[in-house]
Design a protein around this motif. Structure first.
Motif, PDB file in Angstrom:
ATOM      1  N   PHE A   1       0.864  -1.255   0.016  1.00 20.31           N
ATOM      2  CA  PHE A   1       0.223  -0.007  -0.177  1.00 20.31           C
ATOM      3  C   PHE A   1       0.810   1.143   0.008  1.00 20.31           C
ATOM      4  CE2 PHE A   1      -3.182  -3.032   0.865  1.00 20.31           C
ATOM      5  CZ  PHE A   1      -4.449  -2.459   0.787  1.00 20.31           C
ATOM      6  N   ASN A   2       0.272   2.321  -0.684  1.00 14.77           N
ATOM      7  CA  ASN A   2       1.246   3.593  -0.938  1.00 14.77           C
ATOM      8  C   ASN A   2       0.194   4.579  -0.365  1.00 14.77           C
ATOM      9  OD1 ASN A   2       3.144   2.256  -1.825  1.00 14.77           O
ATOM     10  ND2 ASN A   2       2.651   2.827  -4.186  1.00 14.77           N
ATOM     11  N   LEU A   3       0.826   5.580   0.584  1.00 18.76           N
ATOM     12  CA  LEU A   3       0.095   6.460   1.149  1.00 18.76           C
ATOM     13  C   LEU A   3       0.540   7.895   0.915  1.00 18.76           C
ATOM     14  CD1 LEU A   3      -2.142   7.761   3.395  1.00 18.76           C
ATOM     15  CD2 LEU A   3      -0.303   7.103   5.079  1.00 18.76           C
ATOM     16  N   GLY A   4      -0.237   8.889   0.445  1.00 19.30           N
ATOM     17  CA  GLY A   4       0.176  10.087   0.247  1.00 19.30           C
ATOM     18  C   GLY A   4      -0.811  11.304   0.624  1.00 19.30           C
ATOM     19  N   HIS A   5      -0.616  12.334   0.123  1.00 20.26           N
ATOM     20  CA  HIS A   5      -1.602  13.689   0.633  1.00 20.26           C
ATOM     21  C   HIS A   5      -1.885  14.514  -0.469  1.00 20.26           C
ATOM     22  CE1 HIS A   5      -3.567  16.378   3.118  1.00 20.26           C
ATOM     23  NE2 HIS A   5      -3.584  15.683   4.051  1.00 20.26           N
ATOM     24  N   MET A   6      -3.201  14.879  -0.764  1.00 23.63           N
ATOM     25  CA  MET A   6      -3.468  15.914  -1.969  1.00 23.63           C
ATOM     26  C   MET A   6      -2.735  17.315  -1.569  1.00 23.63           C
ATOM     27  SD  MET A   6      -4.913  14.113  -4.334  1.00 23.63           S
ATOM     28  CE  MET A   6      -5.827  15.349  -5.381  1.00 23.63           C
ATOM     29  N   GLY A   7      -2.834  17.335  -0.211  1.00 27.59           N
ATOM     30  CA  GLY A   7      -2.530  18.714   0.402  1.00 27.59           C
ATOM     31  C   GLY A   7      -0.874  19.182  -0.276  1.00 27.59           C
ATOM     32  N   ILE A   8      -0.125  18.438  -0.470  1.00 27.68           N
ATOM     33  CA  ILE A   8       1.315  18.374  -0.720  1.00 27.68           C
ATOM     34  C   ILE A   8       1.346  19.038  -2.113  1.00 27.68           C
ATOM     35  CG2 ILE A   8       3.691  17.588  -0.831  1.00 27.68           C
ATOM     36  CD1 ILE A   8       3.162  15.526   1.273  1.00 27.68           C
ATOM     37  N   PHE A   9       0.631  18.280  -3.199  1.00 25.07           N
ATOM     38  CA  PHE A   9       0.749  18.707  -4.339  1.00 25.07           C
ATOM     39  C   PHE A   9       0.010  20.062  -4.660  1.00 25.07           C
ATOM     40  CE2 PHE A   9      -1.451  19.020  -8.523  1.00 25.07           C
ATOM     41  CZ  PHE A   9      -0.505  18.910  -9.454  1.00 25.07           C
ATOM     42  N   SER A  10      -0.928  20.101  -3.990  1.00 25.09           N
ATOM     43  CA  SER A  10      -1.878  21.436  -4.117  1.00 25.09           C
ATOM     44  C   SER A  10      -1.044  22.591  -3.422  1.00 25.09           C
ATOM     45  CB  SER A  10      -3.311  21.603  -3.426  1.00 25.09           C
ATOM     46  OG  SER A  10      -3.188  21.115  -2.226  1.00 25.09           O
TER      47      SER A  10
ATOM     48  N   ALA B   1      -5.729  12.706   2.615  1.00 21.20           N
ATOM     49  CA  ALA B   1      -4.921  11.780   2.550  1.00 21.20           C
ATOM     50  C   ALA B   1      -5.374  10.617   1.711  1.00 21.20           C
ATOM     51  CB  ALA B   1      -4.838  10.764   3.910  1.00 21.20           C
ATOM     52  N   VAL B   2      -4.557  10.336   0.731  1.00 25.10           N
ATOM     53  CA  VAL B   2      -5.006   9.111  -0.426  1.00 25.10           C
ATOM     54  C   VAL B   2      -4.054   7.987  -0.423  1.00 25.10           C
ATOM     55  CG1 VAL B   2      -5.976  11.006  -1.768  1.00 25.10           C
ATOM     56  CG2 VAL B   2      -3.634  10.626  -2.033  1.00 25.10           C
ATOM     57  N   PHE B   3      -4.542   6.931  -0.893  1.00 21.54           N
ATOM     58  CA  PHE B   3      -3.853   5.651  -0.906  1.00 21.54           C
ATOM     59  C   PHE B   3      -4.076   4.791  -1.879  1.00 21.54           C
ATOM     60  CE2 PHE B   3      -7.379   5.025   2.024  1.00 21.54           C
ATOM     61  CZ  PHE B   3      -7.738   3.658   1.691  1.00 21.54           C
ATOM     62  N   GLU B   4      -3.383   3.690  -2.414  1.00 23.07           N
ATOM     63  CA  GLU B   4      -3.547   2.813  -3.162  1.00 23.07           C
ATOM     64  C   GLU B   4      -3.091   1.560  -2.774  1.00 23.07           C
ATOM     65  OE1 GLU B   4      -3.030   5.744  -7.144  1.00 23.07           O
ATOM     66  OE2 GLU B   4      -1.386   4.454  -6.363  1.00 23.07           O
ATOM     67  N   GLY B   5      -3.424   0.419  -3.155  1.00 21.21           N
ATOM     68  CA  GLY B   5      -3.052  -0.702  -2.743  1.00 21.21           C
ATOM     69  C   GLY B   5      -2.629  -1.732  -4.140  1.00 21.21           C
ATOM     70  N   TYR B   6      -1.536  -2.464  -4.018  1.00 23.40           N
ATOM     71  CA  TYR B   6      -1.269  -3.105  -5.366  1.00 23.40           C
ATOM     72  C   TYR B   6      -0.867  -4.816  -4.869  1.00 23.40           C
ATOM     73  CZ  TYR B   6      -0.248   1.222  -7.747  1.00 23.40           C
ATOM     74  OH  TYR B   6      -0.375   2.661  -8.319  1.00 23.40           O
ATOM     75  N   VAL B   7      -1.089  -5.549  -5.913  1.00 26.55           N
ATOM     76  CA  VAL B   7      -0.455  -6.958  -5.758  1.00 26.55           C
ATOM     77  C   VAL B   7       0.256  -7.360  -6.657  1.00 26.55           C
ATOM     78  CG1 VAL B   7      -2.639  -7.637  -4.339  1.00 26.55           C
ATOM     79  CG2 VAL B   7      -2.800  -7.846  -6.821  1.00 26.55           C
TER      80      VAL B   7
ATOM     81  N   MET C   1       0.044  -7.248 -11.232  1.00 25.76           N
ATOM     82  CA  MET C   1      -1.015  -6.422 -11.600  1.00 25.76           C
ATOM     83  C   MET C   1      -0.637  -4.734 -11.772  1.00 25.76           C
ATOM     84  SD  MET C   1      -4.507  -7.883  -9.801  1.00 25.76           S
ATOM     85  CE  MET C   1      -5.483  -7.321 -11.463  1.00 25.76           C
ATOM     86  N   GLY C   2      -0.529  -4.092 -12.868  1.00 26.72           N
ATOM     87  CA  GLY C   2       0.153  -2.876 -12.995  1.00 26.72           C
ATOM     88  C   GLY C   2      -0.554  -1.771 -12.643  1.00 26.72           C
ATOM     89  N   PHE C   3      -1.716  -2.072 -11.840  1.00 26.09           N
ATOM     90  CA  PHE C   3      -2.706  -0.813 -11.640  1.00 26.09           C
ATOM     91  C   PHE C   3      -3.307  -1.401 -10.218  1.00 26.09           C
ATOM     92  CE2 PHE C   3      -4.711  -4.045 -14.141  1.00 26.09           C
ATOM     93  CZ  PHE C   3      -5.596  -4.755 -13.406  1.00 26.09           C
ATOM     94  N   PRO C   4      -3.736  -0.071  -9.370  1.00 23.22           N
ATOM     95  CA  PRO C   4      -4.196  -0.549  -8.033  1.00 23.22           C
ATOM     96  C   PRO C   4      -5.393  -1.200  -8.120  1.00 23.22           C
ATOM     97  CG  PRO C   4      -4.485   1.992  -8.807  1.00 23.22           C
ATOM     98  CD  PRO C   4      -3.647   1.191  -9.650  1.00 23.22           C
ATOM     99  N   VAL C   5      -5.614  -2.210  -7.015  1.00 24.22           N
ATOM    100  CA  VAL C   5      -6.745  -3.081  -6.701  1.00 24.22           C
ATOM    101  C   VAL C   5      -7.464  -2.299  -5.838  1.00 24.22           C
ATOM    102  CG1 VAL C   5      -5.820  -5.168  -7.815  1.00 24.22           C
ATOM    103  CG2 VAL C   5      -5.364  -4.629  -5.510  1.00 24.22           C
ATOM    104  N   VAL C   6      -6.934  -1.469  -4.851  1.00 20.58           N
ATOM    105  CA  VAL C   6      -7.514  -0.651  -3.921  1.00 20.58           C
ATOM    106  C   VAL C   6      -7.110   0.602  -4.030  1.00 20.58           C
ATOM    107  CG1 VAL C   6      -7.742  -0.547  -1.279  1.00 20.58           C
ATOM    108  CG2 VAL C   6      -6.954  -2.587  -2.163  1.00 20.58           C
ATOM    109  N   GLU C   7      -8.304   1.819  -4.098  1.00 22.30           N
ATOM    110  CA  GLU C   7      -8.083   2.843  -4.087  1.00 22.30           C
ATOM    111  C   GLU C   7      -8.857   3.671  -3.156  1.00 22.30           C
ATOM    112  OE1 GLU C   7      -7.294   4.155  -8.579  1.00 22.30           O
ATOM    113  OE2 GLU C   7      -8.920   2.873  -8.419  1.00 22.30           O
ATOM    114  N   GLY C   8      -8.294   4.570  -2.448  1.00 23.12           N
ATOM    115  CA  GLY C   8      -9.252   5.412  -1.638  1.00 23.12           C
ATOM    116  C   GLY C   8      -8.713   6.746  -0.883  1.00 23.12           C
ATOM    117  N   GLY C   9      -9.347   7.409  -0.085  1.00 16.36           N
ATOM    118  CA  GLY C   9      -8.630   8.595   0.568  1.00 16.36           C
ATOM    119  C   GLY C   9      -9.966   9.669   1.227  1.00 16.36           C
ATOM    120  N   ARG C  10      -9.364  10.603   1.573  1.00 14.87           N
ATOM    121  CA  ARG C  10     -10.285  11.558   2.278  1.00 14.87           C
ATOM    122  C   ARG C  10     -10.916  12.514   1.125  1.00 14.87           C
ATOM    123  NH1 ARG C  10     -12.052  13.490   6.755  1.00 14.87           N
ATOM    124  NH2 ARG C  10     -10.877  11.750   7.890  1.00 14.87           N
TER     125      ARG C  10
END
Length: 383
Positions: A157-166, A275-281, A284-293
């Motif tokens: 899983f990878n975790l980031g935050h939209m506020g850093i980019f904006s 906060a936004v996050f993705e999950g990979y297995v 598979m070259g794309f996330p199978v889990v996607e989420g965030g605030r």
């Protein structure tokens, strides 16, 4: 009347599921939903069709929607995801609910895109009514446990935050058009597109350097200290400290080892704010889990509420699991007297047995052959 060749096919991006595939999908879904219920999430279901006015404002690419007209001439669309319809549901029928609400779902969604699948089975959760980092950590930890509970190995899983980019965009005074291009390229993980956009932007060299580093900036908590050296802007500092608290909570949940910080994550729907996050297995070259605030979405529906959640693309995970023979009936009932056969079948079904009834007169050898072919546990001859 014979069907044309087109009548024998299915629309691009859709798919039929065989009994073996349905058995795997339903088994995975029930396992995940059972976990959700253990975390106090309650299942809801929204219509497959929504008015376009409900979902369209928050979809980045309008042409990704399947659209129709109803008899009154209003535009309808197949739901492209569940977060927005559930926001509508909470804002109407659940308007007087006791917040925070913990809701979950399992349903199909539809996106008219160029990817392999355009119909997806999704399971996910929405935690509505809390702005605490602990809420973010809860849904991330739940997502990790859901994937782990399926028996998948080496997931990440990878975790980031939209506020850093904006925050970087705001500090650099980046033109809105360039910002949109960058955001779309980052969301698609299109590194060539990111580099091209940055080079042509005319931004100061330091800003270009930071933007080019952003997609590759991932690791543990140590990267957050480096981000603080980039800027003193409050929005960036708040985003960094928010990530730090969430990451610490994930340690308390016991899932931090499976989560890396990744500052290049951006989501494809416009409503994400924190906060936004993705999950990979593997494989598979794309996330199978996607989420965030997404704290601004509910305000659009008239009841401002902070919220966070995620979706698991369950249909895409089917390829990770072997198919096996579908479990057969408990018993095959056969004989020569239809009345007695029907009576025996009904009696066994009333006891909870799964019963297959022979539809013609069978001999014992034929019954044995059917039992083996259909994986039926036993045969019963009725006098």
């Amino acid at each position: 009347m014979l069907r044309t060749n087109l009548g024998l096919r299915i629309p691009k991006g859709m798919r039929d599921l065989l009994p073996e595939e349905i058995a795997v999908q339903e088994g995975l879904e029930e396992k995940i939903l059972t976990l959700f219920r253990q975390w106090s999430y309650q299942k809801v279901l929204t219509p497959t069709l929504e008015y376009s006015a409900c979902v369209q404002p928050d979809v980045e690419q309008e042409d990704s929607l399947y659209k129709f007209f109803d008899r009154e001439g209003r535009i309808l669309t197949l739901r492209p995801e569940l977060t927005i319809p559930i926001a509508r549901l909470v804002s109407t029928r659940m308007r007087g609910g006791e917040f925070p609400l913990r809701l979950c779902y399992g349903a199909d969604v539809y996106r008219n895109t160029t990817v392999r699948h355009r119909e997806f089975r999704q399971v996910g959760v929405e935690l509505v009514g809390s702005d605490q980092e602990l809420a973010d950590a809860e849904v991330i930890a739940l997502a990790v446990e859901a994937i782990a509970g399926l028996g998948l190995d080496n997931y990440q899983f990878n975790l980031g935050h939209m506020g850093i980019f904006s925050g970087l965009m705001l500090e650099a005074g980046v033109d809105e058009g360039i910002q949109t291009q960058l955001e779309e390229a980052l969301a698609r993980k299109d590194m060539v597109g990111v580099e091209s956009c940055v080079i042509q932007s005319g931004l100061p060299g330091r800003v270009q350097e930071l933007l080019l580093r952003l997609p590759h900036f991932h690791g543990g908590e140590e990267i957050l200290d480096e981000v603080l050296a980039w800027s003193e802007r409050p929005a960036i500092r708040e985003a960094v400290e928010s990530l730090r608290r969430i990451y610490q909570y994930l340690n308390y949940f016991g899932v931090q080892a499976n989560v890396s910080l990744d500052l290049g994550i951006l989501r494809g729907f416009s409503y994400y704010t924190g906060a936004v996050f993705e999950g990979y297995v593997p494989g598979m070259g794309f996330p199978v889990v996607e989420g965030g605030r997404y704290d601004a979405l509910y305000g659009d529906f008239g009841i401002p509420q902070p919220a966070t959640g995620f979706a698991i693309h369950l249909g895409n995970l089917l390829e990770q699991f072997p198919l096996s023979a579908v479990k057969g009936s408990d018993v095959l009932v056969y004989g020569s007297d239809a009345k007695q056969i029907i009576s025996q079948c009904q009696a066994l079904r009333s006891q909870g047995k799964r019963v297959e009834m022979a539809l013609g007169v069978l001999g014992e050898d034929e019954a044995q052959k059917i039992m083996l072919q259909k994986n039926i546990k036993q045969i019963l001859y009725v006098e």
